[in-house]
Write an enzyme that holds these catalytic residues in place. Structure first.
Site, PDB file in Angstrom:
ATOM      1  N   SER A  34       0.837  -1.185   0.000  1.00  0.00           N
ATOM      2  CA  SER A  34       0.000   0.000   0.000  1.00  0.00           C
ATOM      3  C   SER A  34       0.876   1.239   0.000  1.00  0.00           C
ATOM      4  O   SER A  34       1.981   1.224   0.558  1.00  0.00           O
ATOM      5  CB  SER A  34      -0.917   0.013   1.232  1.00  0.00           C
ATOM      6  OG  SER A  34      -1.731   1.163   1.254  1.00  0.00           O
ATOM      7  N   LYS A  88     -14.624  -6.833  -5.238  1.00  0.00           N
ATOM      8  CA  LYS A  88     -15.639  -6.412  -6.208  1.00  0.00           C
ATOM      9  C   LYS A  88     -15.585  -4.895  -6.407  1.00  0.00           C
ATOM     10  O   LYS A  88     -15.204  -4.169  -5.482  1.00  0.00           O
ATOM     11  CB  LYS A  88     -17.023  -6.874  -5.782  1.00  0.00           C
ATOM     12  CG  LYS A  88     -17.569  -6.161  -4.519  1.00  0.00           C
ATOM     13  CD  LYS A  88     -18.271  -4.863  -4.851  1.00  0.00           C
ATOM     14  CE  LYS A  88     -18.433  -3.993  -3.646  1.00  0.00           C
ATOM     15  NZ  LYS A  88     -18.941  -2.649  -3.969  1.00  0.00           N
ATOM     16  N   ASP A 166     -21.220   1.007  -7.451  1.00  0.00           N
ATOM     17  CA  ASP A 166     -20.274   0.331  -6.565  1.00  0.00           C
ATOM     18  C   ASP A 166     -21.022  -0.410  -5.457  1.00  0.00           C
ATOM     19  O   ASP A 166     -20.781  -1.604  -5.242  1.00  0.00           O
ATOM     20  CB  ASP A 166     -19.267   1.327  -5.985  1.00  0.00           C
ATOM     21  CG  ASP A 166     -18.274   0.659  -5.046  1.00  0.00           C
ATOM     22  OD1 ASP A 166     -17.288   0.080  -5.540  1.00  0.00           O
ATOM     23  OD2 ASP A 166     -18.494   0.698  -3.810  1.00  0.00           O
TER      24      ASP A 166
END
Length: 302
Positions: A34, A88, A166
């Site tokens: 990250s 997702k 989303d």
């Protein structure tokens, strides 16, 4: 236990992925990647290529980065012979994920397009109840505050971010899982803030009298509900599928097990050298952008 790398340490990683991995009997969270986030006690990298080259023993990568850069990360991981688990939506376009599926097959690695809402505790029960029923209609009411769940995340209003789809795609992932027969979109209306590239609300109509309303503008009460009517009665899925009501009788109310189930499924796929790539929820989103009438509303600011 198998070692796994978690890429993208944002809100969903911290609240869902990390707690599940910390208790898993299948997985050891061996490292993270990250730009900003880290996990206490876990080796952290800021560069994905470096992580791949320095950790050949980590055979699986879970990608929690936004959909826009996900294809590049997944391509690198597959090329390095790693199994890939995709948060997702699995990509910013259907073509990208089809390409990843081909790459994974050729490389002999597992690819898993996860749909966490399908892994809710009540979804299998709903699917089994509907299996022999004739659907006559339905209504999806999926409303939440974008400021509560995505505050400051501008990527979600950029091309590929999907906007209100989303969260809305979670409802579509449930719908495509539980219906006894497939459905398709017939019409849609998408509402775009005049300063954003993706919609903030949408209404969808399906051929079997099912209607869906997605809305990101609510600030107080939130809804994640799906009602399906059949010739033999009605089933209501509440709170994203964690509660099931059949003809007025509640039959299930359990703890959140979505990500626990997903990581168990990923472990099974890796053990069996299989993939699970289902793009049916994304097809409905793509069709909504194709068929949808566009309406413009006031500018949205955080």
């Amino acid at each position: 236990m198998e070692k796994i790398a978690l890429v993208g340490i944002g809100e969903i990683a911290r609240t869902q992925h990390v707690p599940v991995l910390s208790e898993s009997t299948d997985w050891e969270l061996a490292t993270t990647v990250s730009r900003l986030g880290t996990v206490d006690g876990v080796t952290a990298y800021s560069d994905f290529d470096t992580m791949l080259s320095e950790n050949p023993d980590i055979k699986t990568v879970s990608l929690c980065v936004p959909p826009q850069p996900r294809f590049e990360y997944a391509t690198k991981a597959i090329a390095a012979g790693r199994n890939v688990m995709l948060e997702k939506p699995p990509g910013q376009s259907l073509a990208e994920v089809h390409a990843l599926q081909t790459m994974a097959t050729e490389a002999g690695v597992s690819l898993f397009t996860t749909w966490h809402s399908r892994a809710a505790s009540g979804i299998q029960l709903a699917k089994e109840w509907l299996a022999d029923k004739t659907v006559t209609g339905g209504f999806i009411n999926w409303k939440e505050s974008v400021r509560k769940y995505h505050m400051g995340q501008d990527w979600i209003f950029e091309p590929g971010g999907m906007g209100v789809f989303d969260p809305g795609i979670n409802a579509l992932s449930i719908l495509t899982e539980i219906l006894p027969l497939p459905t398709h979109l017939t019409a849609a209306e998408l509402v775009f803030p005049n300063n954003r590239d993706t919609p903030i609300s949408a209404e969808l109509h399906f051929h079997n009298n099912i209607r869906a309303v997605f809305d990101w503008t609510v600030e107080n009460e939130q809804f994640w509900d799906i009602d399906v009517t059949t010739t033999a009665g009605t089933i209501n899925l509440k709170d994203g599928g964690s509660r099931i009501i059949i003809d007025g009788q509640e039959t299930l109310a359990t703890e959140d097990v979505e990500y626990k189930n997903l990581y168990s499924q990923m472990a099974e796929l890796v053990r069996n050298k299989q993939s699970d790539v289902d793009l049916s929820p994304m097809i409905h989103v793509a069709d909504a952008f194709t068929l949808g009438k566009r309406r413009v509303t006031d500018a949205f600011e955080w």
